[in-house]
Design a protein around this motif. Sequence first.
Motif, PDB file in Angstrom:
ATOM      1  N   VAL A 119       0.864  -1.176   0.000  1.00 51.45           N
ATOM      2  CA  VAL A 119       0.000   0.000   0.000  1.00 51.45           C
ATOM      3  C   VAL A 119       0.902   1.226   0.000  1.00 51.45           C
ATOM      4  N   ILE A 120       0.638   2.125  -0.951  1.00 51.37           N
ATOM      5  CA  ILE A 120       1.323   3.419  -1.012  1.00 51.37           C
ATOM      6  C   ILE A 120       0.286   4.466  -0.640  1.00 51.37           C
ATOM      7  N   SER A 121       0.564   5.235   0.400  1.00 51.01           N
ATOM      8  CA  SER A 121      -0.423   6.222   0.858  1.00 51.01           C
ATOM      9  C   SER A 121       0.174   7.612   0.972  1.00 51.01           C
ATOM     10  N   ASP A 122      -0.635   8.596   0.569  1.00 52.58           N
ATOM     11  CA  ASP A 122      -0.300  10.002   0.797  1.00 52.58           C
ATOM     12  C   ASP A 122      -0.468  10.278   2.285  1.00 52.58           C
ATOM     13  N   GLU A 123       0.236  11.281   2.811  1.00 51.68           N
ATOM     14  CA  GLU A 123       0.102  11.649   4.215  1.00 51.68           C
ATOM     15  C   GLU A 123      -1.077  12.584   4.424  1.00 51.68           C
ATOM     16  N   LYS A 124      -1.142  13.657   3.663  1.00 50.60           N
ATOM     17  CA  LYS A 124      -2.178  14.684   3.863  1.00 50.60           C
ATOM     18  C   LYS A 124      -3.408  14.352   3.026  1.00 50.60           C
ATOM     19  N   MET A 125      -4.436  13.839   3.704  1.00 52.97           N
ATOM     20  CA  MET A 125      -5.713  13.545   3.036  1.00 52.97           C
ATOM     21  C   MET A 125      -6.835  13.975   3.972  1.00 52.97           C
ATOM     22  N   PRO A 126      -7.938  14.442   3.417  1.00 52.74           N
ATOM     23  CA  PRO A 126      -9.070  14.809   4.277  1.00 52.74           C
ATOM     24  C   PRO A 126      -9.666  13.555   4.929  1.00 52.74           C
ATOM     25  N   GLY A 127     -10.249  13.749   6.084  1.00 55.42           N
ATOM     26  CA  GLY A 127     -10.840  12.607   6.792  1.00 55.42           C
ATOM     27  C   GLY A 127      -9.765  11.848   7.539  1.00 55.42           C
TER      28      GLY A 127
ATOM     29  N   VAL B 211       2.897  -4.560   3.148  1.00 56.71           N
ATOM     30  CA  VAL B 211       4.026  -3.630   3.228  1.00 56.71           C
ATOM     31  C   VAL B 211       3.488  -2.215   2.978  1.00 56.71           C
ATOM     32  N   ARG B 212       3.885  -1.278   3.842  1.00 59.61           N
ATOM     33  CA  ARG B 212       3.334   0.070   3.815  1.00 59.61           C
ATOM     34  C   ARG B 212       4.394   1.092   3.399  1.00 59.61           C
ATOM     35  N   ILE B 213       4.034   1.930   2.417  1.00 63.49           N
ATOM     36  CA  ILE B 213       4.914   2.987   1.917  1.00 63.49           C
ATOM     37  C   ILE B 213       4.160   4.307   1.991  1.00 63.49           C
ATOM     38  N   MET B 214       4.848   5.361   2.454  1.00 60.75           N
ATOM     39  CA  MET B 214       4.233   6.680   2.530  1.00 60.75           C
ATOM     40  C   MET B 214       4.810   7.577   1.444  1.00 60.75           C
ATOM     41  N   LEU B 215       3.920   8.339   0.830  1.00 60.13           N
ATOM     42  CA  LEU B 215       4.281   9.295  -0.214  1.00 60.13           C
ATOM     43  C   LEU B 215       3.645  10.627   0.165  1.00 60.13           C
ATOM     44  N   THR B 216       4.449  11.675   0.292  1.00 56.76           N
ATOM     45  CA  THR B 216       3.872  12.944   0.706  1.00 56.76           C
ATOM     46  C   THR B 216       4.578  14.133   0.077  1.00 56.76           C
TER      47      THR B 216
ATOM     48  N   VAL C  90       5.921   6.716  10.721  1.00 58.24           N
ATOM     49  CA  VAL C  90       6.828   5.598  10.984  1.00 58.24           C
ATOM     50  C   VAL C  90       6.418   4.880  12.260  1.00 58.24           C
ATOM     51  N   ASN C  91       6.124   5.643  13.310  1.00 56.98           N
ATOM     52  CA  ASN C  91       5.784   5.031  14.593  1.00 56.98           C
ATOM     53  C   ASN C  91       4.421   4.349  14.595  1.00 56.98           C
TER      54      ASN C  91
ATOM     55  N   TYR D   7       7.515   0.961   5.545  1.00 54.77           N
ATOM     56  CA  TYR D   7       8.702   0.346   4.964  1.00 54.77           C
ATOM     57  C   TYR D   7       9.601   1.398   4.327  1.00 54.77           C
ATOM     58  N   ARG D   8       9.005   2.312   3.589  1.00 52.84           N
ATOM     59  CA  ARG D   8       9.758   3.387   2.930  1.00 52.84           C
ATOM     60  C   ARG D   8       8.936   4.664   2.974  1.00 52.84           C
ATOM     61  N   PHE D   9       9.626   5.783   2.827  1.00 54.09           N
ATOM     62  CA  PHE D   9       9.000   7.097   2.838  1.00 54.09           C
ATOM     63  C   PHE D   9       9.507   7.867   1.626  1.00 54.09           C
ATOM     64  N   PHE D  10       8.608   8.357   0.778  1.00 52.88           N
ATOM     65  CA  PHE D  10       8.974   9.125  -0.418  1.00 52.88           C
ATOM     66  C   PHE D  10       8.310  10.487  -0.374  1.00 52.88           C
ATOM     67  N   THR D  11       9.006  11.485  -0.908  1.00 54.31           N
ATOM     68  CA  THR D  11       8.417  12.810  -1.026  1.00 54.31           C
ATOM     69  C   THR D  11       8.021  13.060  -2.477  1.00 54.31           C
ATOM     70  N   LYS D  12       7.014  13.907  -2.637  1.00 56.55           N
ATOM     71  CA  LYS D  12       6.574  14.314  -3.972  1.00 56.55           C
ATOM     72  C   LYS D  12       7.423  15.509  -4.387  1.00 56.55           C
ATOM     73  N   PRO D  13       7.874  15.611  -5.590  1.00 59.04           N
ATOM     74  CA  PRO D  13       7.790  14.599  -6.645  1.00 59.04           C
ATOM     75  C   PRO D  13       8.783  13.465  -6.359  1.00 59.04           C
ATOM     76  N   TRP D  14       8.377  12.267  -6.673  1.00 58.70           N
ATOM     77  CA  TRP D  14       9.183  11.083  -6.414  1.00 58.70           C
ATOM     78  C   TRP D  14      10.061  10.770  -7.620  1.00 58.70           C
ATOM     79  N   ASN D  15      11.077   9.984  -7.359  1.00 62.02           N
ATOM     80  CA  ASN D  15      11.959   9.498  -8.418  1.00 62.02           C
ATOM     81  C   ASN D  15      11.407   8.146  -8.863  1.00 62.02           C
TER      82      ASN D  15
END
Length: 190
Positions: free
Chosen positions: A56-64, A82-87, A99-100, A105-113
């Motif tokens: 699962v790849i999830s954005d951090e800032k989402m409504p709700g 396995v959980r990945i954050m994209l923000t 993370v806590n 598993y991994r953390f990516f910032t936008k724009p991603w590579n």
Amino acid sequence: MSSEEKAEHSILIVDDEPHVISALMRGLDEEPYLIEGAPGGKEALRLMTQRRFKVVISDEKMPGMDGAEFLGTVKELYPETVRIMLTGHASIEATMRAVNSGEIYRFFTKPWNDTELKLALKSALEKYDLEEENRRLLRTVRHQSQELKYLEKSYPGISALRREADGAIRIDEISQEEIDGIIAQCNQKR
């Protein structure tokens, strides 16, 4: 690649911005993955009740439900995923909370590579598959342990090893007729 083979490697992308989901899907189009998108945490959790997702790849800032809360819920309900954050908002506080609470598993910032993301996904899928194989092997060992306990209870001493003076395991001679008799007795007791 067939859709069945792609379904073997299923990925869920959760982002309230449809263009981000589209961009990720386009970037991964040539990869052997079945990718679905969800506009938020609640919809993503609904999809997860219908299909198993390895990553699962999830954005951090989402409504709700924000990404940290969503990934924390995924950790509780589907710990093998396995959980990945994209923000786009990489604050230290948000990163630490994600993370806590979600053990990402991994953390990516936008724009991603794209290349880094593809390598991370490949690694995440391998991690999932290895852990799944470990869970399968553990179930097999537990089952075999139960079988051995049953046999030892039914035939005391059957699992005892006898060793020679040099440490070699001694195997007593047993005829095929005796083996067949033991197997027949075991089958009757079940």
